[in-house]
Design an enzyme around this catalytic site. Structure first.
Site, short mmCIF file in Angstrom:
data_model
loop_
_atom_site.label_atom_id
_atom_site.label_comp_id
_atom_site.label_asym_id
_atom_site.label_seq_id
_atom_site.Cartn_x
_atom_site.Cartn_y
_atom_site.Cartn_z
N LYS A 150 0.57 -1.24 0.22
CA LYS A 150 -0.42 -0.31 -0.31
C LYS A 150 1.08 0.66 -0.21
O LYS A 150 1.96 1.25 0.79
CB LYS A 150 -1.45 0.11 1.72
CG LYS A 150 -1.99 0.97 1.11
CD LYS A 150 -2.64 1.28 2.60
CE LYS A 150 -1.86 2.59 3.00
NZ LYS A 150 -3.10 3.06 3.79
N ASP B 84 -3.41 4.30 -1.55
CA ASP B 84 -4.85 4.78 -1.03
C ASP B 84 -4.44 6.43 -0.81
O ASP B 84 -4.25 6.29 0.50
CB ASP B 84 -4.38 3.46 0.70
CG ASP B 84 -5.30 3.56 1.64
OD1 ASP B 84 -7.15 4.34 1.00
OD2 ASP B 84 -5.28 3.27 2.48
N LYS C 52 -7.78 8.25 -0.47
CA LYS C 52 -9.29 7.93 0.16
C LYS C 52 -9.84 9.77 -0.69
O LYS C 52 -9.71 10.29 0.21
CB LYS C 52 -9.08 8.04 1.66
CG LYS C 52 -8.07 7.13 2.24
CD LYS C 52 -8.78 7.15 3.70
CE LYS C 52 -8.07 5.30 4.27
NZ LYS C 52 -7.01 4.89 4.49
N ASP D 75 -13.89 14.42 -2.97
CA ASP D 75 -13.49 16.27 -3.28
C ASP D 75 -14.87 16.66 -4.19
O ASP D 75 -15.89 15.38 -4.26
CB ASP D 75 -12.67 16.36 -3.97
CG ASP D 75 -12.17 17.61 -3.76
OD1 ASP D 75 -12.66 18.99 -4.35
OD2 ASP D 75 -10.66 17.83 -4.18
N THR E 269 -11.09 2.18 10.51
CA THR E 269 -11.19 1.37 11.74
C THR E 269 -10.39 1.84 13.08
O THR E 269 -10.32 1.31 14.34
CB THR E 269 -10.24 0.33 11.34
OG1 THR E 269 -9.15 0.46 10.64
CG2 THR E 269 -10.83 -0.73 10.58
N GLY F 72 0.09 -2.75 8.19
CA GLY F 72 1.15 -1.81 8.72
C GLY F 72 2.25 -1.92 9.91
O GLY F 72 2.83 -2.35 10.09
N ARG F 73 1.86 -1.43 11.28
CA ARG F 73 2.99 -1.38 12.04
C ARG F 73 3.60 -2.60 13.01
O ARG F 73 4.14 -3.07 12.95
CB ARG F 73 2.63 -0.39 12.80
CG ARG F 73 2.71 1.47 12.50
CD ARG F 73 1.67 2.39 12.84
NE ARG F 73 0.37 1.78 12.98
CZ ARG F 73 -0.74 2.68 13.40
NH1 ARG F 73 -0.69 3.40 14.35
NH2 ARG F 73 -1.96 2.95 13.32
O1 C5P Z 1 -0.58 0.01 11.20
P1 C5P Z 1 -1.30 -0.19 11.01
O2 C5P Z 1 -2.11 -2.24 10.84
O3 C5P Z 1 -2.62 0.04 11.80
O4 C5P Z 1 -1.94 0.12 9.27
C1 C5P Z 1 -3.06 -0.24 8.94
C2 C5P Z 1 -2.84 0.79 6.74
O5 C5P Z 1 -4.67 0.90 6.90
C3 C5P Z 1 -2.38 2.37 7.65
O6 C5P Z 1 -1.77 2.70 6.31
C4 C5P Z 1 -3.90 3.24 7.37
O7 C5P Z 1 -3.72 4.46 6.20
C5 C5P Z 1 -4.62 1.95 6.47
N1 C5P Z 1 -6.04 2.28 6.76
C6 C5P Z 1 -7.21 2.13 8.16
N2 C5P Z 1 -8.07 2.36 7.93
C7 C5P Z 1 -9.18 2.00 7.05
C8 C5P Z 1 -8.31 2.18 5.64
C9 C5P Z 1 -7.18 3.00 5.62
O8 C5P Z 1 -6.29 1.95 8.91
N3 C5P Z 1 -10.67 2.42 7.34
#
Ligand code: C5P
Length: 231
Positions: A35, A62, A64, A67, A127, A209-210
């Protein structure tokens, strides 16, 4: 319609191209989907997308988008030419007209380039928002609006995924972030769940991500998530 078997999307939420490259080099080919979100895109957007493509990966862009319909349509139209983007996001809160324009922009550009149209999915309730009594209903309503507008699917938490699947059908794409392996910190995410829960609820993709980026051994965490997706 693209067919993608991989389930795990690793969110390259980093601020330099070098760090992004380092993660792709560590994780590919076990991980094939990456992503690019607002942080990396703001720093190195098109270069980051090319770097991932050059290594064999594919990109979930992503941004989002939210506009006026014409601006979103043009942004999606331009995004489709950033290869290899396989999926992009717009906000469902932008409304039916905006989502329709997004879907048209993607179809138009893909037809011009004679490539498969990337999936356009709608972001519902983030989330990082707490679960309230209204969340499930709101997410299902947003998902039905996205489907009506011609989007391919939505991003929602695992907690709403089964209900979205039930209401929107088997071909609707469900992307679930907020994934945390057992015992790993939630950070700012509130509606969290495991990869296995996501698969059981009918998600097509998980975005992580993290838990991977901050691990001592990112590949080991990614492999564990991949095997949970297969279990
Ligand atoms: O670090 P983590 O696992 O929380 O990252 C989740 C990823 O998913 C982030 O890049 C965040 O922008 C993305 N995301 C999210 N919730 C959403 C849409 C995308 O956490 N509704």
């Amino acid at each position: 319609m693209q067919i993608i078997k991989d389930k795990l999307i690793v969110a390259l939420d980093v601020d330099t191209l070098t760090r992004a490259e380092r993660f792709v080099d560590i994780l590919y080919p076990q991980v094939k989907l990456f992503k690019v979100g607002s942080q990396l895109f703001t720093a190195h957007g098109p270069e980051a997308i090319k770097m991932i493509g050059a290594r064999g990966g594919r990109v979930f862009l992503d941004l989002k988008l939210y506009d006026i319909p014409n601006t979103v349509k043009n942004a999606v139209y331009t995004g489709v030419s950033q290869q290899p983007v396989f999926m992009m996001t717009v906000h469902t809160e932008g409304g039916i007209e905006m989502m329709r324009h997004a879907s048209e922009g993607a179809a138009q550009k893909a037809a011009e380039l004679k490539i498969e149209r990337p999936f356009i999915v709608g972001v519902t309730v983030l989330t990082s928002a707490h679960n309230t009594a209204a969340t499930l209903g709101e997410v299902v309503k947003m998902a039905l609006a996205a489907k009506d507008a011609g989007l391919d699917g939505v991003v929602c938490s695992v907690h709403e995924a089964a209900e979205v699947r039930k209401n929107c059908g088997k071909d609707f794409i469900i992307v679930t972030p907020g994934i945390r392996p057992q015992g790993v910190e939630s950070f700012d995410q509130k509606r969290v769940a495991t990869a296995q829960d996501a698969m059981q609820a009918g998600a097509n993709f998980i975005v992580v991500g993290r838990p991977i980026l901050e691990a001592n051994d990112p590949l080991a965490v990614a492999e564990e998530l991949l095997s949970s997706c297969r279990a």
